[in-house]
Every structure is written in C-alpha cells, then in structure tokens.
Write a protein that holds these residues in place. Sequence first.
Motif, PDB file in Angstrom:
ATOM      1  N   ALA A 265       0.832  -1.209   0.000  1.00 30.90           N
ATOM      2  CA  ALA A 265       0.000   0.000   0.000  1.00 30.90           C
ATOM      3  C   ALA A 265       0.865   1.258   0.000  1.00 30.90           C
ATOM      4  CB  ALA A 265      -0.923  -0.008   1.217  1.00 30.90           C
ATOM      5  N   TRP A 266       1.942   1.233   0.750  1.00 28.76           N
ATOM      6  CA  TRP A 266       2.837   2.389   0.808  1.00 28.76           C
ATOM      7  C   TRP A 266       3.518   2.635  -0.540  1.00 28.76           C
ATOM      8  CZ3 TRP A 266       3.888   6.686   3.117  1.00 28.76           C
ATOM      9  CH2 TRP A 266       5.134   7.283   2.990  1.00 28.76           C
ATOM     10  N   ARG A 267       3.954   1.540  -1.202  1.00 29.06           N
ATOM     11  CA  ARG A 267       4.582   1.700  -2.512  1.00 29.06           C
ATOM     12  C   ARG A 267       3.586   2.209  -3.546  1.00 29.06           C
ATOM     13  NH1 ARG A 267       7.342  -3.142  -0.892  1.00 29.06           N
ATOM     14  NH2 ARG A 267       5.704  -4.397  -1.893  1.00 29.06           N
ATOM     15  N   ALA A 268       2.356   1.718  -3.469  1.00 28.64           N
ATOM     16  CA  ALA A 268       1.336   2.195  -4.404  1.00 28.64           C
ATOM     17  C   ALA A 268       1.020   3.665  -4.172  1.00 28.64           C
ATOM     18  CB  ALA A 268       0.065   1.359  -4.250  1.00 28.64           C
ATOM     19  N   LEU A 269       1.023   4.073  -2.907  1.00 30.60           N
ATOM     20  CA  LEU A 269       0.747   5.474  -2.593  1.00 30.60           C
ATOM     21  C   LEU A 269       1.860   6.381  -3.094  1.00 30.60           C
ATOM     22  CD1 LEU A 269      -1.181   7.415  -1.135  1.00 30.60           C
ATOM     23  CD2 LEU A 269       0.152   7.056   0.949  1.00 30.60           C
ATOM     24  N   ARG A 270       3.090   5.903  -3.006  1.00 27.50           N
ATOM     25  CA  ARG A 270       4.214   6.721  -3.472  1.00 27.50           C
ATOM     26  C   ARG A 270       4.255   6.823  -4.990  1.00 27.50           C
ATOM     27  NH1 ARG A 270       9.875   5.423  -0.872  1.00 27.50           N
ATOM     28  NH2 ARG A 270      10.287   7.280  -2.120  1.00 27.50           N
ATOM     29  N   ARG A 271       3.801   5.772  -5.681  1.00 33.49           N
ATOM     30  CA  ARG A 271       3.784   5.813  -7.139  1.00 33.49           C
ATOM     31  C   ARG A 271       2.631   6.628  -7.704  1.00 33.49           C
ATOM     32  NH1 ARG A 271       5.110   0.154  -6.803  1.00 33.49           N
ATOM     33  NH2 ARG A 271       2.899  -0.297  -7.099  1.00 33.49           N
ATOM     34  N   ARG A 272       1.631   6.896  -6.857  1.00 34.13           N
ATOM     35  CA  ARG A 272       0.450   7.617  -7.341  1.00 34.13           C
ATOM     36  C   ARG A 272       0.823   9.061  -7.636  1.00 34.13           C
ATOM     37  NH1 ARG A 272      -5.226   8.282  -3.965  1.00 34.13           N
ATOM     38  NH2 ARG A 272      -6.366   9.453  -5.569  1.00 34.13           N
TER      39      ARG A 272
END
Length: 289
Positions: A265-272
């Motif tokens: 979830a953290w990686r997805a949030l950073r890529r957003r």
Amino acid sequence: MNLFQYDFMIRALIGALVIGLAAPALGIYLVQRKMSLIGDGIGHVALTGVGVGLLLDRSPVITAVIVAAAGAVAIELLRERGRTSGDLALALLFYGGIAGGVMLVGLSNNRSNASLMAYLFGSLTTTSRTDLVVICVLGAVVLAAMLLLRPALFAICHDEEYARVSGLPVRALNILIAVAAAVTVTIAMRTVGLLLVSALMVVPVAAAQQVTRGFRSTMAAAMALGVLAAGLGVWLAGEIDTAVGATIVVLAIAGFLAVAVAAAAWRALRRRPFTRTAEVEPPDVILER
C-alpha cells in the motif's frame, strides 16, 4: 489471572524468546542462499536423532544435535562437491530422516504418540530447567556466531566464488552454517517442533525484506519480528489454550501478511501521481503605448 505467575510459563517464555532471536539470525543466511527449506530437512534428520535417544535411553536432545549436525555436514559436503543437487539433497534429508525417526521410535520402549507429537510440534510448557539451560546456551552460541561472523558469512552467501578468491575459509564457514542450522533446529524442537521450526527461520526474514534494504537492517528487523512473534505466541497460547508452537508460527505468518500488505500500500501510494490544481489563465495584458 496472570499466567506468568507459574514457573513453567516463565520457562516457556524465555525459551521462546531465545529461539525467536536466534532462528531469524541464522535464517537470513539460509534465505540469502536460497535454502529456505533446509530447516525442514534437518528437522526430519533430528527426528532420527530423537529416535536414537529413545532407543538407547539417552537424552533425545543430545542425540538429536549429534545426528542433525552430522546429517547437515554430510549434505553440505555433497553439495559443495557437486555430487548431488540441492533439491535432491533436501529430498534425502526429508524422506530418510522421517522414515528413520519413525522406525526408531517404534523400536524404542517409549512408543506413545504423545511423546512423538511433542517433538514434532513442540511442547514448550513441559520444558524443564535443564532443557531451558541447554536452549539458552546453544541459542546464545548460535546468535553470537551469526553476529560476529556476519561479514564473512554474508560474503559466502552473496558470492561464494568471490569469497573463495578473497581468501575466506569457504568450506569451514559453510559447515558452520550447516551445524548452526542443526543446533537451532534441535533446540527449537521444544519450542515450535521439528515440523514448524523452519517457519521461524524464514517467515520473519521474509517479512523484514518487505520494508528494509540493507542486510544489517534486514537482520535486525527479522530478529525483532521473531522475538515479537515468540513472545506474543506464548502469551496467546496460554490465554486461548492452544499449542504454543503452532500459535507462534501463525502469528509470524500473520505478521508477514500485515507487513506485506502495508508495504504494498505504501509503494502504491508513493507511485500515485499528485493531482495538480488547474492553472488559471492570466487575464490579457493590454500594453499602453
């Protein structure tokens, strides 16, 4: 009611914490070498050692350490000389160890299934003071070796050929890892059992790899997660009356899943991509002559 007012629960907690600290410290090297399942193989060989101890009316812990260490060294030497592949070596450990152990236990005077189940799945609440001393001493030796020799052990796990060219005693260090794995599996059979000990070596390391980058930080995080799972497992098992070893492993796997989901979830949030507010066109500027 405070469960830790009883001596057997205190011994169970101390033993679990020692294993929770030592197992991931060794397991990170096994994971690095892509030998995560070797703990299962050595556990099966250790069962043969337990059968030898019961058959000869000797301490099953001592005989299990000797037999497991001998089996681990033999497999390491076979792997080093290339006479058998890694998966075939593990297959030999699995099948030969479990078959020999069951046969020897059947030949011994103590044929009860309860005795065999205690070694297969752990029986930490029946740990005596002598067992606890053995767990603490051998666990401390394994932990000290894994920490003090970390640069050399990391070198052979990362690139064995480069380590050999650099002058490191590769064979001795490989045998050290094999013997340390055998010792850890044997002392952990009183905690999580021979069939579950590999999980405590691998799962905290796998969870730590989700959120760390360096080898040192991964080792520290894995040891912290192992201790946390072990301590909470003993407490929860006492509260809900379940098997200590199985509870520790279930909590370790639950921790891995929680860390993996949070990291994803953290990686997805950073890529957003960040949404920017629409820029307002400036009004026309009229230049006066």
